[in-house]
Design an enzyme around this catalytic site. Structure first.
Site, mmCIF file in Angstrom:
data_model
loop_
_atom_site.group_PDB
_atom_site.id
_atom_site.type_symbol
_atom_site.label_atom_id
_atom_site.label_comp_id
_atom_site.label_asym_id
_atom_site.label_seq_id
_atom_site.Cartn_x
_atom_site.Cartn_y
_atom_site.Cartn_z
ATOM 1 N N HIS A 113 -9.673 1.583 4.893
ATOM 2 C CA HIS A 113 -8.391 1.777 5.582
ATOM 3 C C HIS A 113 -8.614 2.773 6.728
ATOM 4 O O HIS A 113 -9.417 3.706 6.604
ATOM 5 C CB HIS A 113 -7.347 2.307 4.593
ATOM 6 C CG HIS A 113 -5.952 2.274 5.137
ATOM 7 N ND1 HIS A 113 -5.490 3.220 6.035
ATOM 8 C CD2 HIS A 113 -4.925 1.418 4.937
ATOM 9 C CE1 HIS A 113 -4.235 2.940 6.346
ATOM 10 N NE2 HIS A 113 -3.868 1.845 5.701
ATOM 11 N N ASN A 121 0.859 -1.190 0.000
ATOM 12 C CA ASN A 121 0.000 0.000 0.000
ATOM 13 C C ASN A 121 0.890 1.234 0.000
ATOM 14 O O ASN A 121 1.483 1.571 1.019
ATOM 15 C CB ASN A 121 -0.910 -0.012 1.243
ATOM 16 C CG ASN A 121 -1.726 1.273 1.356
ATOM 17 O OD1 ASN A 121 -1.882 2.000 0.364
ATOM 18 N ND2 ASN A 121 -2.245 1.552 2.536
ATOM 19 N N TRP A 122 0.947 1.885 -1.156
ATOM 20 C CA TRP A 122 1.840 3.046 -1.269
ATOM 21 C C TRP A 122 1.244 4.317 -0.673
ATOM 22 O O TRP A 122 1.921 5.342 -0.609
ATOM 23 C CB TRP A 122 2.170 3.303 -2.748
ATOM 24 C CG TRP A 122 3.101 2.305 -3.354
ATOM 25 C CD1 TRP A 122 3.713 1.245 -2.736
ATOM 26 C CD2 TRP A 122 3.536 2.276 -4.715
ATOM 27 N NE1 TRP A 122 4.497 0.570 -3.630
ATOM 28 C CE2 TRP A 122 4.410 1.177 -4.847
ATOM 29 C CE3 TRP A 122 3.279 3.066 -5.837
ATOM 30 C CZ2 TRP A 122 5.011 0.851 -6.080
ATOM 31 C CZ3 TRP A 122 3.875 2.748 -7.051
ATOM 32 C CH2 TRP A 122 4.743 1.651 -7.152
ATOM 33 N N LYS A 123 -0.024 4.292 -0.350
ATOM 34 C CA LYS A 123 -0.709 5.510 0.116
ATOM 35 C C LYS A 123 -0.505 6.614 -0.935
ATOM 36 O O LYS A 123 -0.480 6.311 -2.120
ATOM 37 C CB LYS A 123 -0.214 5.930 1.500
ATOM 38 C CG LYS A 123 -0.218 4.766 2.479
ATOM 39 C CD LYS A 123 0.022 5.171 3.886
ATOM 40 C CE LYS A 123 0.222 3.917 4.719
ATOM 41 N NZ LYS A 123 -0.078 4.130 6.122
ATOM 42 N N GLY A 152 2.748 -0.974 4.266
ATOM 43 C CA GLY A 152 2.854 0.422 3.848
ATOM 44 C C GLY A 152 4.300 0.810 3.613
ATOM 45 O O GLY A 152 4.886 0.525 2.570
ATOM 46 N N GLY A 153 4.913 1.444 4.603
ATOM 47 C CA GLY A 153 6.259 2.009 4.462
ATOM 48 C C GLY A 153 7.288 1.062 3.866
ATOM 49 O O GLY A 153 8.071 1.460 2.992
ATOM 50 N N GLU A 163 -7.007 5.219 7.696
ATOM 51 C CA GLU A 163 -6.797 6.623 7.328
ATOM 52 C C GLU A 163 -8.045 7.188 6.651
ATOM 53 O O GLU A 163 -8.392 8.353 6.832
ATOM 54 C CB GLU A 163 -5.553 6.746 6.421
ATOM 55 C CG GLU A 163 -4.283 6.536 7.232
ATOM 56 C CD GLU A 163 -3.100 5.990 6.454
ATOM 57 O OE1 GLU A 163 -3.114 6.016 5.208
ATOM 58 O OE2 GLU A 163 -2.154 5.507 7.106
ATOM 59 N N GLU A 174 -5.642 -4.295 10.912
ATOM 60 C CA GLU A 174 -4.590 -3.283 11.016
ATOM 61 C C GLU A 174 -4.781 -2.477 12.306
ATOM 62 O O GLU A 174 -5.531 -1.489 12.308
ATOM 63 C CB GLU A 174 -4.661 -2.330 9.822
ATOM 64 C CG GLU A 174 -4.393 -3.011 8.493
ATOM 65 C CD GLU A 174 -3.759 -2.032 7.510
ATOM 66 O OE1 GLU A 174 -2.638 -2.309 7.080
ATOM 67 O OE2 GLU A 174 -4.356 -0.998 7.235
ATOM 68 N N SER A 181 3.347 -1.876 10.323
ATOM 69 C CA SER A 181 4.802 -1.925 10.455
ATOM 70 C C SER A 181 5.400 -3.296 10.135
ATOM 71 O O SER A 181 6.352 -3.737 10.781
ATOM 72 C CB SER A 181 5.231 -1.441 11.849
ATOM 73 O OG SER A 181 4.812 -0.103 12.049
ATOM 74 N N GLY A 240 2.435 2.606 10.503
ATOM 75 C CA GLY A 240 3.404 3.682 10.280
ATOM 76 C C GLY A 240 4.174 4.087 11.527
ATOM 77 O O GLY A 240 4.840 5.118 11.537
HETATM 78 C C1 PEP Z 1 -0.771 0.487 5.827
HETATM 79 O O1 PEP Z 1 -0.579 1.474 5.140
HETATM 80 O O2 PEP Z 1 -1.826 -0.131 5.708
HETATM 81 C C2 PEP Z 1 0.274 0.060 6.762
HETATM 82 C C3 PEP Z 1 0.113 -1.031 7.438
HETATM 83 O O3 PEP Z 1 1.384 0.872 6.841
HETATM 84 P P1 PEP Z 1 2.791 0.499 7.557
HETATM 85 O O4 PEP Z 1 3.203 -0.841 7.023
HETATM 86 O O5 PEP Z 1 3.687 1.608 7.154
HETATM 87 O O6 PEP Z 1 2.527 0.434 9.024
#
Ligand code: PEP
Length: 256
Positions: free
Chosen positions: A95, A9-11, A233-234, A97, A167, A212, A173
Site C-alpha cells: 500500500h 481497507n480500514w487502515k 478506504g474511508g 502508505e 491506487e 476515494s 483519502g
Molecule cells: C485505501 O485506503 O487504499 C484507499 C483507497 O482509501 P480511500 O478510499 O479513503 O481513498
C-alpha cells in the site's frame, strides 16, 4: 470471467467491539448472493474477531500487511502462517502508505507477495503514482516499474490468486477520484504489462481501482472493461456506505 472483488481497507481504525458491530450491521443488510466477492481488511487486532463474526457470511477477511519470513527473530512482525491460522484469505501488500511511511521497496513487496502465494493466500499488490509523477507525465513509467518489480516470479496456475490494485496516491483519502477514463487507461496499461509478465494468466488477474471510491462513483468505475473491483478506504468504515457500494457494483460490468 473475473469475479468483481470489493475490499474494505480500514487502515488503523476500529477496535474489536466496533469491528463486531460493523460485521453484524453489514451481514444483516447484505442480500443473500452479492455479485462481488467481498473482503474486509481490519487492523491485526480485529482479524480473529471479524473472522469469527463473519464466518458463514459472504464476507472474507484480509490483513493489511505481512512479513515475508515465516518465523523467527523479527520483532513486531506477523507471518503468513499466522494469518492463515486465523482464517485470512487475502493480504494487502505495498500500500502506498507502507511504501511512503515505512520505506517498503518493490523488492520487499515482491517477497511478501511470494510468501503469500506459496502458502495459498492471495496478495493484493498495490501500485500507483503521486500527483507530481502524474503531472510530470510519469504515470506509465512509475506503475510499470512497480508492477514489474513488485510481483513475484510465479507460475500461471497461481494467476487467479493474484490481485493488483491501482491506487493513484493523489486520489487516496482526498475525495478526488480518478475519472473512469483515467483509471481505465492505467488499468489497460497494467493488463498489458501483466500479459508481458505472465502471458495468458494475465486474463485471470483482478485489477482493482482504489482512491476515494464511494457509492456514487463505483458504478461508472466498474463499467470500465479493465476495472475488476475496488479497494475502498474511508467509504468502507460505515457498514451502510460499504453495503451501498456492494449494491451498486454490477457483475456484468466487469466480465472479460
Ligand atoms: C485505501 O485506503 O487504499 C484507499 C483507497 O482509501 P480511500 O478510499 O479513503 O481513498
Amino acid at each position: 470471467m473475473r469475479r468483481p472483488l470489493l475490499v474494505a481497507n480500514w487502515k488503523m481504525n476500529k477496535n474489536r467491539a466496533e469491528a463486531r458491530a460493523w460485521a453484524e450491521a453489514l451481514v444483516n443488510d447484505l442480500g443473500p448472493d452479492p455479485a462481488a466477492e467481498l473482503v474486509v481488511a481490519p487492523p491485526f487486532t480485529a482479524l480473529e474477531t471479524l473472522s469469527t463474526a463473519l464466518s458463514g457470511s459472504a464476507v472474507q477477511v484480509a490483513a493489511q500487511n505481512v512479513a515475508s519470513a515465516a518465523a523467527g527473530a523479527y520483532t513486531g512482525e506477523i507471518s503468513v502462517p499466522m494469518l492463515a491460522e486465523i482464517g485470512c484469505r487475502y493480504c494487502i501488500v505495498g500500500h502506498s502508505e507502507r511504501r511512503a511511511l515505512f520505506s517498503e521497496s518493490d523488492q520487499v513487496v515482491s517477497a511478501k507477495a511470494a510468501a503469500l502465494l506459496e502458502a495459498g493466500l492471495r496478495p493484493i499488490v498495490c501500485v500507483g503514482e503521486s500527483e507530481a509523477e502524474r503531472k510530470g507525465g510519469q504515470t506509465a513509467e512509475i506503475v510499470g516499474r512497480q508492477l514489474e518489480t513488485s510481483l513475484p516470479a510465479m507460475e500461471t496456475p497461481a494467476a487467479g490468486d493474484l490481485v493488483v490494485a491501482y491506487e493513484p496516491i493523489w486520489a487516496i483519502g482526498t475525495g478526488v477520484t480518478a475519472t473512469p477514463g483515467q483509471a481505465q487507461e492505467v488499468h489497460e496499461f497494467l493488463r498489458e504489462g501483466l500479459r508481458k509478465i505472465m502471458g495468458a494468466g494475465a486474463e485471470q488477474v483482478r485489477v482493482l481501482y482504489g482512491g476515494s471510491v464511494n457509492p456514487e462513483n463505483i458504478e461508472s468505475l466498474m463499467a470500465q472493461p479493465d476495472i475488476d473491483g475496488a479497494l475502498i478506504g474511508g467509504a468502507s468504515l460505515e457498514p451502510e456506505s460499504f453495503r451501498q457500494i456492494v449494491a451498486n457494483c454490477h457483475l456484468e460490468n466487469s466480465s472479460s
